[in-house]
Design a protein around this motif. Structure first.
Motif, PDB file in Angstrom:
ATOM      1  N   PRO A  96       0.858  -1.146   0.072  1.00  0.00           N
ATOM      2  CA  PRO A  96      -0.165  -0.124  -0.158  1.00  0.00           C
ATOM      3  C   PRO A  96       0.703   1.339   0.159  1.00  0.00           C
ATOM      4  N   GLN A  97       1.956   1.178   0.395  1.00  0.00           N
ATOM      5  CA  GLN A  97       2.703   2.379   0.720  1.00  0.00           C
ATOM      6  C   GLN A  97       3.115   2.845  -0.712  1.00  0.00           C
ATOM      7  N   ASP A  98       3.242   2.057  -1.843  1.00  0.00           N
ATOM      8  CA  ASP A  98       3.484   2.394  -2.997  1.00  0.00           C
ATOM      9  C   ASP A  98       2.195   3.131  -4.015  1.00  0.00           C
ATOM     10  N   LEU A  99       1.286   2.891  -3.468  1.00  0.00           N
ATOM     11  CA  LEU A  99      -0.191   3.260  -4.303  1.00  0.00           C
ATOM     12  C   LEU A  99      -0.023   4.604  -4.698  1.00  0.00           C
ATOM     13  N   HIS A 100       0.319   5.431  -3.691  1.00  0.00           N
ATOM     14  CA  HIS A 100       0.269   7.148  -3.862  1.00  0.00           C
ATOM     15  C   HIS A 100       1.267   7.401  -5.280  1.00  0.00           C
ATOM     16  N   GLN A 101       2.376   6.817  -5.226  1.00  0.00           N
ATOM     17  CA  GLN A 101       3.329   7.058  -6.373  1.00  0.00           C
ATOM     18  C   GLN A 101       2.537   6.459  -7.750  1.00  0.00           C
ATOM     19  N   PRO A 364      -6.740  -8.731   3.467  1.00  0.00           N
ATOM     20  CA  PRO A 364      -6.986  -8.554   4.841  1.00  0.00           C
ATOM     21  C   PRO A 364      -5.825  -7.961   5.672  1.00  0.00           C
ATOM     22  N   GLU A 365      -4.507  -7.937   5.088  1.00  0.00           N
ATOM     23  CA  GLU A 365      -3.661  -7.568   5.963  1.00  0.00           C
ATOM     24  C   GLU A 365      -3.750  -6.089   6.158  1.00  0.00           C
ATOM     25  N   HIS A 366      -4.145  -5.384   5.252  1.00  0.00           N
ATOM     26  CA  HIS A 366      -4.331  -3.742   5.109  1.00  0.00           C
ATOM     27  C   HIS A 366      -5.520  -3.333   5.171  1.00  0.00           C
ATOM     28  N   MET A 367      -6.537  -4.201   5.028  1.00  0.00           N
ATOM     29  CA  MET A 367      -7.995  -3.483   4.905  1.00  0.00           C
ATOM     30  C   MET A 367      -8.796  -4.132   5.984  1.00  0.00           C
ATOM     31  N   TRP A 378     -17.290   3.850   3.743  1.00  0.00           N
ATOM     32  CA  TRP A 378     -17.196   5.113   2.671  1.00  0.00           C
ATOM     33  C   TRP A 378     -17.588   6.482   3.326  1.00  0.00           C
ATOM     34  N   SER A 379     -18.252   6.628   4.562  1.00  0.00           N
ATOM     35  CA  SER A 379     -18.509   7.832   5.286  1.00  0.00           C
ATOM     36  C   SER A 379     -17.440   8.442   6.165  1.00  0.00           C
ATOM     37  N   SER A 380     -16.520   7.493   6.379  1.00  0.00           N
ATOM     38  CA  SER A 380     -15.383   7.872   7.397  1.00  0.00           C
ATOM     39  C   SER A 380     -14.675   8.963   6.536  1.00  0.00           C
ATOM     40  N   HIS A 381     -13.988   9.804   7.351  1.00  0.00           N
ATOM     41  CA  HIS A 381     -13.175  10.988   6.873  1.00  0.00           C
ATOM     42  C   HIS A 381     -12.064  10.324   6.133  1.00  0.00           C
ATOM     43  N   GLY A 382     -11.771  11.044   5.057  1.00  0.00           N
ATOM     44  CA  GLY A 382     -10.669  10.692   4.162  1.00  0.00           C
ATOM     45  C   GLY A 382     -10.884   9.201   3.278  1.00  0.00           C
ATOM     46  N   ALA A 383     -12.143   8.673   3.394  1.00  0.00           N
ATOM     47  CA  ALA A 383     -12.476   7.133   2.650  1.00  0.00           C
ATOM     48  C   ALA A 383     -12.191   7.471   1.039  1.00  0.00           C
ATOM     49  N   HIS A 384     -12.397   8.748   0.511  1.00  0.00           N
ATOM     50  CA  HIS A 384     -12.253   8.934  -0.837  1.00  0.00           C
ATOM     51  C   HIS A 384     -10.989   8.938  -1.303  1.00  0.00           C
ATOM     52  N   GLN A 385     -10.036   9.402  -0.437  1.00  0.00           N
ATOM     53  CA  GLN A 385      -8.671   9.783  -0.635  1.00  0.00           C
ATOM     54  C   GLN A 385      -7.787   8.394  -0.424  1.00  0.00           C
ATOM     55  N   ASP A 386      -8.540   7.450   0.151  1.00  0.00           N
ATOM     56  CA  ASP A 386      -7.807   6.285   0.623  1.00  0.00           C
ATOM     57  C   ASP A 386      -7.376   5.414  -0.530  1.00  0.00           C
ATOM     58  N   PHE A 387      -5.995   5.396  -0.813  1.00  0.00           N
ATOM     59  CA  PHE A 387      -5.711   4.622  -2.352  1.00  0.00           C
ATOM     60  C   PHE A 387      -5.889   3.131  -2.082  1.00  0.00           C
ATOM     61  N   ARG A 388      -6.170   2.496  -1.107  1.00  0.00           N
ATOM     62  CA  ARG A 388      -6.252   1.244  -0.976  1.00  0.00           C
ATOM     63  C   ARG A 388      -7.518   0.785  -1.596  1.00  0.00           C
ATOM     64  N   MET A 389      -8.549   1.643  -1.594  1.00  0.00           N
ATOM     65  CA  MET A 389      -9.965   1.448  -2.023  1.00  0.00           C
ATOM     66  C   MET A 389      -9.989   2.452  -3.398  1.00  0.00           C
ATOM     67  N   ALA A 390     -10.131   1.801  -4.728  1.00  0.00           N
ATOM     68  CA  ALA A 390     -10.120   2.569  -5.805  1.00  0.00           C
ATOM     69  C   ALA A 390     -11.031   1.940  -7.041  1.00  0.00           C
ATOM     70  N   HIS A 394      -7.670   6.710  -9.254  1.00  0.00           N
ATOM     71  CA  HIS A 394      -7.666   7.663  -8.659  1.00  0.00           C
ATOM     72  C   HIS A 394      -6.338   8.877  -9.600  1.00  0.00           C
ATOM     73  N   GLY A 395      -6.431   9.949  -9.307  1.00  0.00           N
ATOM     74  CA  GLY A 395      -5.392  10.857 -10.010  1.00  0.00           C
ATOM     75  C   GLY A 395      -6.137  11.133 -11.325  1.00  0.00           C
ATOM     76  N   ALA A 396      -4.841  11.443 -12.248  1.00  0.00           N
ATOM     77  CA  ALA A 396      -5.468  11.861 -13.530  1.00  0.00           C
ATOM     78  C   ALA A 396      -6.067  10.714 -14.364  1.00  0.00           C
ATOM     79  N   GLY A 397      -5.725   9.324 -14.190  1.00  0.00           N
ATOM     80  CA  GLY A 397      -6.717   8.319 -14.824  1.00  0.00           C
ATOM     81  C   GLY A 397      -7.872   8.001 -14.090  1.00  0.00           C
ATOM     82  N   ARG A 398      -8.381   8.896 -13.227  1.00  0.00           N
ATOM     83  CA  ARG A 398      -9.625   8.416 -12.703  1.00  0.00           C
ATOM     84  C   ARG A 398     -10.822   8.317 -13.618  1.00  0.00           C
ATOM     85  N   CYS A 399     -11.772   7.619 -13.346  1.00  0.00           N
ATOM     86  CA  CYS A 399     -12.903   7.492 -14.382  1.00  0.00           C
ATOM     87  C   CYS A 399     -13.633   8.745 -14.356  1.00  0.00           C
ATOM     88  N   PRO A 400     -13.704   9.349 -15.406  1.00  0.00           N
ATOM     89  CA  PRO A 400     -14.496  10.627 -15.679  1.00  0.00           C
ATOM     90  C   PRO A 400     -15.964  10.619 -15.336  1.00  0.00           C
TER      91      PRO A 400
END
Ligand code: HEM
Length: 451
Positions: A96-101, A364-367, A378-390, A394-400
């Motif tokens: 998960p730590q590489d998802l942001h990149q 299950p090790e991270h979620m 999905w209503s918890s704070h920051g859920a929509h920026q949580d890169f583990r759930m996509a 996310h980012g420029a390739g996100r579904c328009p």
């Protein structure tokens, strides 16, 4: 991307950037091919449409694939691993730590032979406008990032009408859902004149899946090209007269200063993208059939006066959660356009980087409660920026079409729940999980009782 990309802090820790990449050994490569790449290839050949993926294929066993990826992660200390894929090396992102990149690589291109997007393989015909222009049209017409699409009024009316036809028989199955959604999709994209045009939908279905997958040529026969041309000509006819609120009506108004854009040319992809709706709707309703309290809360939301705004936050969380468990796009693949650096290891431009979305969403090790239906996450704070759930990337390739897709699926579910209780869903699911790794939409059957 014009410069080498590094993750802040990590490159300093990694040192010079001249490290050696983690490579899958022969046994790992064979296991990856057998449990992940080949089943994905089969899913791709199943028509290039996410909802036609064949989880019931004997090859498709996501839990085998997850076990393979977990073993690889453990063996290589979480580093991205170079694996020999079916069409060349793939850098697989396992930690998960590489998802942001991954999502920050704005310059990386979607793989030309990516297995499927919600809008069909490859995201667009090679002869179309350059991707940035296409993206601009998609963003404007689909109102990307806006919770409630500007055309929500007429769209909700169309969905309510089509749902009345759908629920008449007291049971809900995939074939009926597909017919209702396809009709609604043609009306929303092209206008009411296209409501009955099943011929057009047939042409689009049969002309899909051409090109390449994982580097293997699937061919684009003359017959397929002809079907595709016929569909384009039919769409152009509708586009000339479509109501202003339809997607082609909105596209017609899109600025085209050079006259080279063909804004309505994207309509075929929008029609194809609607194919994601029936399976997602059925899976969401099946999950709600098991989670009675959540179903009652969703039905109350659907019956409330402000449901007419199309926001439906509770139902949208249910849809997102159903997509976390059963995503439309299981793997995202990007090809870098410049040298990149991952954990201190440089990789040349042109590297194919794969993010196994399904694996991360159900890891299950991270979620927490990875295999359980928990829409509240999905209503918890920051859920929509949580890169583990996509589910929409996310980012420029996100579904328009993310918000439009959510609006349409949630509105269909709301229209069903407004007048009905959903009961006796098949297959039977355990409310407390673990939920099955796959849910074949063709096997879903829901009984509707008047509410
Ligand atoms: C439940 C509904 C949907 C889901 C889960 C979904 C998911 C996704 C995902 C994950 C991608 C990125 C694929 C990749 O990067 O390889 C994508 C791309 C795309 N989606 Fe969706 N989508 C949905 C609905 C829609 C709708 C309703 C539309 C339009 C009417 C739409 C239009 C598009 C387009 C045009 C792209 C390609 C964008 C590009 O190539 O830049 N989607 N979708």
């Amino acid at each position: 991307m014009t410069q080498s990309t590094t993750t802040a802090g990590r490159s300093a820790e990694a040192g010079t950037g001249a490290g050696r990449p983690a490579r899958a050994g022969r046994a790992e490569t064979v296991r990856f091919a057998a449990t992940h790449a080949l089943p994905e290839l089969v899913r791709g050949f199943a028509g290039g449409r996410p909802h036609t993926t064949r989880p019931w294929s004997p090859l498709a066993r996501p839990h085998w694939s997850a076990a393979t990826l977990r073993a690889m992660r453990a063996k290589h200390g979480g580093a991205p691993v170079l694996v020999r894929g079916l069409s060349g090396p793939l850098l697989v992102i396992l930690d998960p730590q590489d998802l942001h990149q991954f999502y920050a690589q704005s310059g990386a291109a979607p793989a030309p032979d990516r297995p499927h997007t919600c809008a069909g393989p490859g995201g667009g015909p090679p002869s179309g406008p350059v991707p940035e222009d296409r993206r601009g049209i998609d963003d404007a017409v689909l109102a990307s990032g806006i919770t409630v699409h500007p055309s929500y009024g007429p769209f909700l009316a169309v969905i309510a009408e089509e749902t009345r036809r759908l629920t008449g028989g007291g049971t809900l199955r995939l074939a009926g859902a597909r017919r209702a959604v396809a009709r609604a999709g043609r009306r929303m994209v092209l206008g009411d004149a296209a409501a009955e045009d099943e011929e057009l939908s047939g042409w689009l279905r049969r002309s899909r899946g051409e090109g390449t997958r994982f580097g293997l040529r699937t061919g684009r026969s003359r017959a397929v090209r002809e079907l595709s041309d016929r569909a384009a000509a039919r769409i152009a006819q509708y586009a000339g007269h479509a109501e202003p609120h339809t997607l082609v009506g909105r596209a017609r108004r899109h600025a085209d200063p050079t006259g080279s854009l063909d804004p309505t040319g994207q309509a075929r992809h929008w029609l194809q993208a609607m194919d994601t709706v029936p399976a997602t709707m059925l899976r969401t309703l099946l999950l709600l059939a098991v989670h009675r309290a959540e179903q009652d809360a969703a039905a109350a939301e659907a019956r409330a006066a402000d449901a007419a705004s199309g926001e439906l936050p509770r139902l949208r969380s249910c849809v997102r959660e159903s997509l976390r468990l059963y995503p439309v796009v299981a793997d995202l693949i990007r090809v870098t356009r410049a040298e990149t650096e991952w954990r201190g290891v440089r990789h040349p431009a042109g590297t194919a980087v794969m993010l196994p979305v399904l694996f991360h969403q159900r890891d299950p090790e991270h979620m927490p409660a990875a295999h359980v239906f928990v829409p509240g996450r999905w209503s918890s704070h920051g859920a929509h920026q949580d890169f583990r759930m996509a589910p929409f990337s996310h980012g420029a390739g996100r579904c328009p079409g993310d918000q439009l897709g959510l609006l349409v699926v949630a509105a269909f579910c709301a229209a069903v729940l407004r007048g009905h209780r959903v009961r006796d869903g098949r297959p039977a699911l355990e409310p407390m999980g673990p939920l099955p790794a796959t849910l074949d939409p063709r096997g879903i059957r829901l009984r509707l009782a008047p509410r």
